[in-house]
Structure formats: C-alpha cells, structure tokens
Scaffold this motif. Structure first.
Motif, PDB file in Angstrom:
ATOM      1  N   GLU A  59      -2.891   6.820   4.887  1.00 52.99           N
ATOM      2  CA  GLU A  59      -3.181   7.248   3.522  1.00 52.99           C
ATOM      3  C   GLU A  59      -2.243   8.368   3.077  1.00 52.99           C
ATOM      4  OE1 GLU A  59      -7.097   7.780   0.906  1.00 52.99           O
ATOM      5  OE2 GLU A  59      -7.000   9.169   2.588  1.00 52.99           O
ATOM      6  N   ARG A  60      -1.932   9.279   3.980  1.00 55.28           N
ATOM      7  CA  ARG A  60      -0.990  10.354   3.636  1.00 55.28           C
ATOM      8  C   ARG A  60       0.364   9.762   3.262  1.00 55.28           C
ATOM      9  NH1 ARG A  60       2.982  13.589   5.601  1.00 55.28           N
ATOM     10  NH2 ARG A  60       2.950  15.739   4.869  1.00 55.28           N
ATOM     11  N   VAL A  81      -7.629  10.664  -4.864  1.00 55.84           N
ATOM     12  CA  VAL A  81      -8.029   9.561  -3.998  1.00 55.84           C
ATOM     13  C   VAL A  81      -9.188  10.063  -3.155  1.00 55.84           C
ATOM     14  CG1 VAL A  81      -7.338   7.997  -2.153  1.00 55.84           C
ATOM     15  CG2 VAL A  81      -5.695   8.641  -3.923  1.00 55.84           C
ATOM     16  N   PHE A 130       0.818  -1.212   0.000  1.00 58.39           N
ATOM     17  CA  PHE A 130       0.000   0.000   0.000  1.00 58.39           C
ATOM     18  C   PHE A 130       0.850   1.259   0.000  1.00 58.39           C
ATOM     19  CE2 PHE A 130      -2.703  -3.350   1.665  1.00 58.39           C
ATOM     20  CZ  PHE A 130      -3.814  -3.209   0.856  1.00 58.39           C
ATOM     21  N   TRP A 176     -14.337   1.277   0.471  1.00 56.58           N
ATOM     22  CA  TRP A 176     -13.115   2.035   0.759  1.00 56.58           C
ATOM     23  C   TRP A 176     -13.122   3.360   0.028  1.00 56.58           C
ATOM     24  CZ3 TRP A 176      -9.098   4.677  -1.126  1.00 56.58           C
ATOM     25  CH2 TRP A 176      -8.076   5.003  -0.232  1.00 56.58           C
ATOM     26  N   SER A 182     -11.951   8.559  -0.295  1.00 56.02           N
ATOM     27  CA  SER A 182     -12.396   7.427   0.515  1.00 56.02           C
ATOM     28  C   SER A 182     -13.722   7.770   1.171  1.00 56.02           C
ATOM     29  CB  SER A 182     -11.347   7.049   1.556  1.00 56.02           C
ATOM     30  OG  SER A 182     -11.058   8.131   2.394  1.00 56.02           O
ATOM     31  N   SER A 202       2.749   2.490   2.039  1.00 59.89           N
ATOM     32  CA  SER A 202       2.611   3.202   3.298  1.00 59.89           C
ATOM     33  C   SER A 202       3.721   2.757   4.249  1.00 59.89           C
ATOM     34  CB  SER A 202       1.219   2.934   3.875  1.00 59.89           C
ATOM     35  OG  SER A 202       0.963   3.756   4.975  1.00 59.89           O
ATOM     36  N   MET A 215       0.859   6.751   2.129  1.00 61.42           N
ATOM     37  CA  MET A 215       0.672   6.057   0.861  1.00 61.42           C
ATOM     38  C   MET A 215       0.803   7.043  -0.305  1.00 61.42           C
ATOM     39  SD  MET A 215      -2.599   3.968  -0.673  1.00 61.42           S
ATOM     40  CE  MET A 215      -3.658   5.385  -0.554  1.00 61.42           C
ATOM     41  N   LEU A 216       0.142   8.179  -0.216  1.00 59.82           N
ATOM     42  CA  LEU A 216       0.204   9.159  -1.298  1.00 59.82           C
ATOM     43  C   LEU A 216       1.618   9.711  -1.481  1.00 59.82           C
ATOM     44  CD1 LEU A 216      -3.179  10.968  -0.682  1.00 59.82           C
ATOM     45  CD2 LEU A 216      -2.605   9.388  -2.531  1.00 59.82           C
ATOM     46  N   HIS A 238      -6.302   6.103   9.654  1.00 62.08           N
ATOM     47  CA  HIS A 238      -6.425   6.025   8.194  1.00 62.08           C
ATOM     48  C   HIS A 238      -5.776   7.235   7.529  1.00 62.08           C
ATOM     49  CE1 HIS A 238      -8.760   6.562   4.374  1.00 62.08           C
ATOM     50  NE2 HIS A 238      -8.196   5.384   4.209  1.00 62.08           N
TER      51      HIS A 238
END
Length: 151
Positions: A121-122, A92, A10, A75, A94, A12, A124-125, A117
């Motif tokens: 997610e931050r 993105v 992911f 998601w 969610s 991340s 991941m981006l 999350h």
C-alpha cells in the motif's frame, strides 16, 4: 476508478505481483474508458482461473461517488478531498476485520497479512503521488504503428 487488475493495476510493485502470476500492469496515465465503476462491480486482484479458481478474486464496490470516493467491501476506501483549485488530498483507509470476524482471526490477519499489505500500500500511494504530480506528458509521441503494450 482505474484500480484493478483489469485496468491500471494497483500502482504498486507490479513485478512482484506478477511473480505470483497476477499479470498486472500499472498504467501511467488516466484512461477515459476506465472511469466508470458502479456499486456491485468487482475490482479484480487476480485473473479468472488463477490457482485453479473459477473466477477472479477481488473486492466488490460498496459505494462510489464519481471523482470523490470509492469504497471496496472488505478492503477499505479511497477518498479525495479538494484543497483548492487544482489540488486535492487522497485519503486511504483500510480495514483489518469485519463485524463478524473473531478476535483471534483478526490478530492472525494483522500479524501475517498486514506487514505485506503495508509495504504494498505504501508503494501504491507513492506510485499514485508520482503520477499525480507529474507535469509532463507521460507518453511522448511514438513512431507510427508502434504500440505500448498493456497501457
């Protein structure tokens, strides 16, 4: 298309994810063999048997548009928008709730799950950004017979 525990991870904090026994390894390059996904496919977040569960947990793909978008039911969505030749923007989005989720459950999810999350997610981006903007070969030649585990 590479997202998932069974593919490129992911992007991340894989070390943090692996503290929970998820065995995730983030890839640093595009793998041609991982570019096919179809509606109904599972993007797994856990291995089968994790915490005594019979099967892997994850998100089913509800929409896929090759080289443009992928939507994970429950998601959210990843969508690429072309800017010009050779450049694009990743969006993105969610979701916190579904249409039949009670307000109290949505509030509880938002208060407990969403802060974690957001952090994941931050990362991941940022991980995707670094890989997408990389201008050099991420895998320089290795010695004959050497292997790069998990990638």
């Amino acid at each position: 298309m590479q997202l998932g525990r069974d593919r490129a991870g992911f992007y991340s904090y894989d070390a943090l994810e692996n503290l929970f026994g998820l065995r995730i390894h983030n890839a640093d390059r595009i793998h041609a063999e991982w570019q096919n996904r179809a509606v109904g496919d599972l993007v797994p977040a856990t291995p089968a048997g994790w915490m005594g569960l019979d099967k892997a947990l994850g998100w089913k793909i509800s929409h896929v548009e090759r080289e443009r978008a992928i939507v994970l039911a429950g998601w959210g969505a990843f969508v690429l928008q072309a800017i010009d030749e050779g450049h694009c923007r990743l969006f993105v989005r969610s979701t916190v709730t579904g249409p039949k989720v009670p307000v109290w459950a949505a509030a509880l999810s938002f208060a407990t799950f969403e802060p974690i999350h957001f952090v994941m997610e931050r990362r991941m981006l940022l991980g995707i950004k670094v890989r997408a903007e990389r201008r050099i070969d991420p895998w320089p030649e290795v010695l004959p017979g050497a292997a790069i585990a998990g990638h």
